[in-house]
Structures are given as structure tokens and as C-alpha cells.
Motif scaffolding. Structure first.
Motif, short mmCIF file in Angstrom:
data_model
loop_
_atom_site.label_atom_id
_atom_site.label_comp_id
_atom_site.label_asym_id
_atom_site.label_seq_id
_atom_site.Cartn_x
_atom_site.Cartn_y
_atom_site.Cartn_z
N ASP A 185 111.69 11.72 -6.23
CA ASP A 185 111.85 12.92 -5.39
C ASP A 185 113.21 13.58 -5.57
N GLU A 186 113.87 13.25 -6.69
CA GLU A 186 115.17 13.90 -6.96
C GLU A 186 115.05 14.90 -8.08
N VAL A 187 115.35 16.17 -7.75
CA VAL A 187 115.21 17.21 -8.75
C VAL A 187 116.50 17.26 -9.58
N PHE A 188 116.38 17.58 -10.87
CA PHE A 188 117.59 17.67 -11.70
C PHE A 188 118.47 18.83 -11.23
N SER A 189 117.87 19.98 -10.98
CA SER A 189 118.67 21.15 -10.57
C SER A 189 117.74 22.23 -10.03
N LEU B 231 118.57 15.89 -20.02
CA LEU B 231 118.63 16.79 -21.19
C LEU B 231 120.00 17.47 -21.25
N ASP B 232 121.03 16.69 -21.52
CA ASP B 232 122.37 17.28 -21.60
C ASP B 232 122.76 17.66 -23.03
N GLY C 53 107.52 21.87 -20.51
CA GLY C 53 108.82 21.21 -20.38
C GLY C 53 109.12 21.02 -18.92
N PRO C 54 110.28 20.45 -18.61
CA PRO C 54 110.61 20.22 -17.20
C PRO C 54 110.99 21.53 -16.52
N SER C 55 109.98 22.28 -16.12
CA SER C 55 110.21 23.58 -15.51
C SER C 55 109.94 23.51 -14.02
N ASN C 56 110.39 24.53 -13.33
CA ASN C 56 110.06 24.70 -11.92
C ASN C 56 108.57 25.05 -11.83
N PRO C 57 107.75 24.16 -11.22
CA PRO C 57 106.30 24.40 -11.22
C PRO C 57 105.90 25.67 -10.45
N ILE C 58 106.71 26.07 -9.48
CA ILE C 58 106.32 27.21 -8.65
C ILE C 58 106.73 28.53 -9.30
N THR C 59 108.03 28.71 -9.59
CA THR C 59 108.45 30.05 -10.03
C THR C 59 108.55 30.20 -11.55
N SER D 101 108.37 15.87 -16.30
CA SER D 101 108.75 16.11 -14.90
C SER D 101 110.19 16.61 -14.79
N PRO D 102 110.39 17.63 -13.94
CA PRO D 102 111.76 18.09 -13.65
C PRO D 102 112.39 17.27 -12.51
#
Ligand code: GDP
Length: 331
Positions: free
Chosen positions: A255-259, A309-310, A220-226, A250-251
Motif C-alpha cells: 500500500d505504499e505508492v512510489f510517488s 526505477l531510478d 508500466g507503473p502508471s497511475n491507474p486512474i489519471t 505495480s506503481p
């Protein structure tokens, strides 16, 4: 059968409306445990808990953590006592000797109970105490999670990424801190020099995770690093992903991250903070779901939709795109 890899926000938001495309009884969710902390002796597993509470329909969907309408009497009293005693506020990370003694699973993520820095609700706390009690009785985190999932009537199979301790540590110019201190207490503000998954070098994927990773996998749209990074650092996971069909959402929109702190952490790890960087971080991915206005060109097949994804209807739409992408790679 399908397996979702989950952090604590993006993938749970997708799971919230994925049921029409992916039958819950045929779905396994593997959650990151790098974010876990021990607070005053009990183990908190934020990503597992979000999926647990979501599955049990008890999640606070404003915050995407904690139990809806929970009270926080004990948490409040911990603050009051510390303030009345003039104790400096948390986080109060324990010294190296304490980090490496005691319960193995809490290595390098152990905080004092004083001035509890994470907001732990009362009912939420009961879950952590039950989990820790069962661990102390000799059960694995996998077995304990299954027990909690039964208690909450979670429709998916829910698995921790490993039964071994992996602690996500953030190195900053002022020293090292646990990810939760960086994110919850310091608002993600310190400069990140490096991200370390301490313990990952000896951690292994459980047999249940290995079996789950032999099925098609959805990131899913997760933080790839943590969120995904700790899983990839565990022996056996990246290898398994290379062998099975994988679709990633993609999260980012370009180049704009959702949060959240994904952009900053990706930059610190040498990745472009964008959809292109996410694709680079996931060399095993066979297809991607990108936002309809995300023009990133990738080598792999791409399905585009509105990836906001609201609502559950949003999640249904994105799950439909994931299903389409999976069909494209599985034929
Ligand atoms: P964490 O454990 O709270 O860090 O959560 P995850 O790693 O599971 O999810 C965090 C990621 O979810 C962030 O990088 C966000 O960009 C992403 N995210 C949050 N809301 C949305 C959304 O509505 N759509 C998409 N595509 N991504 C989202």
C-alpha cells in the motif's frame, strides 16, 4: 511487437532502459492525453511530451518533464507582466463558453495565458507551438505526433490514445477543476469527490491504437486512474485489452505508492490504494510484475523483482521481469 501504455513518469522510467528486452523499432508507446491542456492557445500534451523528449534524449530526467537545460524566458515574462499589472495568479481556467468553442481538441482544458501556471520552457514551448500549428493546418494529433517524433528522432512508434478530446476533470467540494490545476497548482491537496473523463463518451481509439492493441501490451507503473483511466474510458480500448496478453507493473509496494497522487485518486474512485487495488482496476491484466518485498497475493501469475526505477540499470531489470511475465502468459 509490443505496445506500452504510458503516463508521464512510471512507464517512461521503464522505457528508459527497456531497449535490450524490447527492440525500439518493434515497440509502440500509446500515451495518455487526458492530462493535456491548452495554455493561451497552444496545446500541451505532458505525457506525449515526456515520451517524445525521452526518446529524443532531451528529457530533463530530474523532473521527468520538460527539456533538459531549457531556458524559460517567456514563462518568466508572463509572470512578471501579470504581477506588475496586479493580475491575480493563475490558473485561469476559461468560462464554459470559451471551453466549448474554438479548437475541438482543447475542449474543457482551456486556460488563459495570463500568469502561466505550468512551467513551460522556451524550447518546450516551440514544440507546443509546432504541434498546435500543425493541428490548425488540419492534421490529426496522431499525425502531428508522428511528425514531432521524427523531429526528435524517437526510436519507438509514439501514438496519442485518441484524436478526440478527453479532459480529466477533478470534482472537489469547492467545484470542478482540470487535473493539471489540481496537481500542478494545488499540489494534489483538494479533496477528490470524483474523477471525470469529459469527452470520453464520444472519443474513439484511432485505427493505429487499435492495431497497436492487437499486440501484447505492457502497462508500466502508471497511475491507474489519471494515466490509464482515460485510455480505458475511450471506446475500444478496454475491449482490445481483454483480447490480448497484458502485463502490468505495480506503481505500489503493497500500500505504499512510489510517488504522485495515485493513492488518493484510487480511494476517490472506490479502489483500495495498493497493488491489490491496481489489480482490481485492471481486470484484463494476465500477469503482474510486483516488487520483491510486495507480498500481495493475486489470481494472476506474478514475477517479482526490485521495481525501483531510478537508473537505466533498474529499468533493464524491470523490463526483464516484464518480458518473463509476458512469456508466461504467451507460452
Ligand atoms: P504521471 O503522468 O506523472 O502521473 O505518471 P505515470 O502515471 O506514468 O506514473 C506515475 C506512477 O509512477 C506513480 O503512481 C508512481 O507510484 C509510479 N512510479 C514512480 N516512480 C516509480 C518507480 O521507481 N518504480 C515504480 N514501480 N513505480 C514508480
Amino acid at each position: 511487437m509490443v505496445t506500452f501504455l504510458s503516463g508521464g513518469t512510471g512507464t517512461p522510467k521503464l522505457l528508459a532502459g527497456a531497449g535490450a528486452e524490447f527492440a525500439p523499432r518493434e515497440t509502440t508507446v500509446v500515451a495518455n492525453t487526458g492530462d493535456d491542456v491548452e495554455l493561451g492557445g497552444f496545446l500541451v500534451c505532458p505525457d506525449l511530451d515526456t515520451v517524445l523528449f525521452l526518446g529524443g534524449d532531451e528529457l530533463d530526467r530530474e523532473t521527468w518533464w520538460g527539456i533538459a537545460e531549457d531556458t524559460a524566458e517567456t514563462h518568466g515574462h508572463l509572470q512578471d507582466i501579470a504581477a506588475a499589472a496586479g493580475l491575480p495568479p493563475g490558473p485561469r481556467y476559461l468560462d464554459d463558453a470559451a471551453q466549448t468553442s474554438g479548437r475541438e481538441i482543447a475542449r474543457w482544458r482551456r486556460f488563459s495565458a495570463v500568469a502561466e501556471f505550468m512551467h513551460i520552457g522556451d524550447r518546450d514551448r516551440a514544440v507546443h507551438l509546432t504541434r498546435t500549428g500543425l493541428l490548425d493546418e488540419g492534421h490529426t494529433l496522431t499525425a502531428v505526433t508522428e511528425t514531432l517524433a521524427t523531429a526528435f528522432d524517437v526510436p519507438w512508434q509514439l501514438l496519442p490514445m485518441s484524436d478526440d478530446p478527453v479532459a480529466t476533470l477533478i470534482h472537489t467540494p469547492d467545484g470542478m477543476m482540470h487535473f493539471q490545476e489540481f496537481w500542478v497548482a494545488r499540489n494534489g491537496e483538494p479533496t477528490v469527490e470524483a474523477v471525470e473523463f469529459r469527452g470520453a463518451e464520444t472519443a474513439t481509439a484511432t485505427p493505429a491504437v487499435r492495431e497497436a492493441l492487437s499486440e501484447p501490451v505492457v502497462l508500466g507503473p502508471s497511475n491507474p486512474i489519471t494515466s490509464i483511466g482515460p485510455m480505458l474510458a475511450v471506446d475500444g480500448v478496454a475491449e482490445a485489452l481483454a483480447e490480448t496478453p497484458v502485463v502490468a507493473v505495480s506503481p505500489f509496494i503493497e500500500d505504499e505508492v512510489f510517488s504522485g497522487p495515485a493513492a488518493k485518486l484510487m480511494e476517490a474512485d472506490g479502489y483500495d490504494p495498493s497493488t491489490a487495488g491496481v489489480a482490481e482496476a485492471y481486470p484484463f491484466a494476465d500477469a503482474f510484475v510486483l516488487d520483491e518485498v510486495d507480498g500481495t497475493e493475486l489470481d494472476q501469475p506474478v514475477v517479482r523483482t526490485d521495481t525501483t526505477l531510478d537508473t537505466e540499470a533498474d529499468a533493464e531489470r524491470v523490463a526483464g521481469a516484464v518480458q518473463q511475465a509476458l512469456r508466461e502468459v504467451t507460452g
